[in-house]
Scaffold this motif. Structure first.
Motif, short mmCIF file in Angstrom:
data_model
loop_
_atom_site.label_atom_id
_atom_site.label_comp_id
_atom_site.label_asym_id
_atom_site.label_seq_id
_atom_site.Cartn_x
_atom_site.Cartn_y
_atom_site.Cartn_z
N GLN A 1 1.16 -1.32 0.96
CA GLN A 1 0.32 -0.05 -0.33
C GLN A 1 0.90 1.26 -0.10
N LEU A 2 1.99 1.29 0.69
CA LEU A 2 2.71 2.31 0.67
C LEU A 2 3.67 3.06 0.15
N THR A 3 4.49 2.05 -0.73
CA THR A 3 4.94 1.85 -1.42
C THR A 3 4.80 1.59 -3.84
N GLY A 4 3.42 0.26 -3.57
CA GLY A 4 3.60 0.30 -4.80
C GLY A 4 3.67 -1.28 -4.97
N LYS A 5 5.00 -1.76 -3.63
CA LYS A 5 5.72 -3.17 -4.86
C LYS A 5 5.56 -3.84 -2.86
N ALA A 6 5.18 -5.01 -2.51
CA ALA A 6 4.67 -5.79 -2.46
C ALA A 6 6.56 -6.73 -2.41
N LEU A 7 7.44 -7.25 -1.04
CA LEU A 7 8.66 -7.82 -1.48
C LEU A 7 8.18 -9.01 -2.14
N GLY A 8 9.81 -10.18 -2.31
CA GLY A 8 9.27 -11.00 -2.82
C GLY A 8 9.54 -12.49 -1.67
#
Length: 336
Positions: A259-266
């Motif tokens: 939500q905050l960065t637009g990308k989840a971590l792998g």
């Protein structure tokens, strides 16, 4: 984010000195970073753990990318409570003459590494190289510069680069190393072929040092202790969840990062970053005099900031006692 108030430091000090308990606040503005080292905050927000204790008090989450920016918000009065690195926390206290903020809990120990290009095998190999840290005077910046001084390296260029840009800079070869919090250290290792030269926890007794702590405006603490207690209860709930159900906790962290960065971590990145941190309400107060002195060694300060009187763990220890958990020590940091 709320508008920064125009009150002077003297005004705030006077207000803080005369503040009395006014009951729960109408709202509480809570600062945090989109980093795995702020996992307690991310879990608490994702699982509504803070909100569950706040009752009618409105929670206003406020994202920051580096500590100095958050310090300005706290000292300016536009933020009430903040998850923040130990270095900027000390600076907030020192900049206000020991008046404006108090250390009320820990959040994370560990989770910072010096990662380097594969060709670098020793500290001396960094001579003539460029090393990144997130921001001038932030926790990792001080750690890096202190380590450079300890290693007697005379020709290392430190460049302050936003975490989100460091990965590309490392891939392009513009920088050869970086001292980073999680998940950025893991991202450079797994996505850019970096290797670890120094794990910061190896530099501290028992492998513990305060990467992220919780501080509060002194006036807010005095006027709204019930609201501060509710945040501390949410913090403890978040850490308890992380210990009892790591998979759920990691999912919560990734939801927030998405939500905050637009990308989840792998999954591999998150797992590696998670292994490097320890969530704890203990602020490891006994380390703060050394952290203050490190700022001098690092060349960031001419004189070590005075941290006497910085800690007020009264509410935290009440929350811990109610949960049947042992108290944590202020290590004398609660006395001027």
């Amino acid at each position: 984010m709320a508008v920064v108030t125009g009150c002077s430091r003297a005004d705030r000090s006077e207000d803080s000195a005369t503040a009395t308990d006014q009951g729960p606040a109408a709202e509480v503005r809570l600062g945090y970073f989109p980093n795995v080292t702020h996992a307690s905050a991310l879990i608490g927000l994702d699982q509504n753990l803070f909100a569950q204790h706040l009752g009618n008090t409105k929670l206003v989450p406020t994202k920051f990318n580096a500590g100095p920016e958050e310090v300005n918000a706290l000292l300016g009065g536009s933020l009430d409570i903040g998850f923040i690195g130990s270095g900027p926390a000390i600076n907030a206290y020192a900049q206000s003459g020991g008046e404006a903020v108090r250390l009320i809990a820990g959040a994370t120990s560990g989770g910072a590494q010096l990662v380097v290009q594969p060709s670098i095998n020793t500290p001396q190999d960094l001579q003539g190289k460029t090393v990144a840290s997130p921001q001038l005077g932030n926790t990792q910046d001080v750690s890096l510069k202190k380590w450079i001084a300890d290693q007697k390296l005379s020709d290392v260029k430190v460049q302050n680069i936003d975490n989100a840009l460091t990965l590309d800079q490392f891939k392009s070869g513009a920088i050869q190393a970086a001292w980073l919090p999680e998940p950025w250290a893991s991202r450079l290792v797994l996505e850019a072929g970096a290797k670890v030269l120094v794990d910061e926890k190896d530099l501290w007794p028992g492998g513990q040092f305060p990467t992220t702590v919780l501080i509060v405006r002194t006036q807010f603490l005095k006027e709204h202790p019930a609201t501060v207690t509710a945040i501390l209860q949410g913090l403890l709930d978040a850490n308890t969840l992380a210990a009892s159900d790591p998979a759920k906790a990691k999912t919560a962290v990734n939801n927030q990062l998405q939500q905050l960065t637009g990308k989840a971590l792998g999954a591999a990145t998150l797992d590696r970053a998670w292994q490097g941190i320890q969530l704890t309400t203990d602020p490891l107060a006994g380390q703060f005099p050394q952290l203050a002195q490190d700022q001098v060694t690092a060349g960031v300060k001419d004189k070590a900031p005075d941290v006497a009187g910085f800690a007020d763990l009264t509410l935290l220890n009440t929350v811990l006692a109610q949960a049947g958990k042992p108290a944590v020590s202020a290590s004398g940091l609660d006395k001027k």
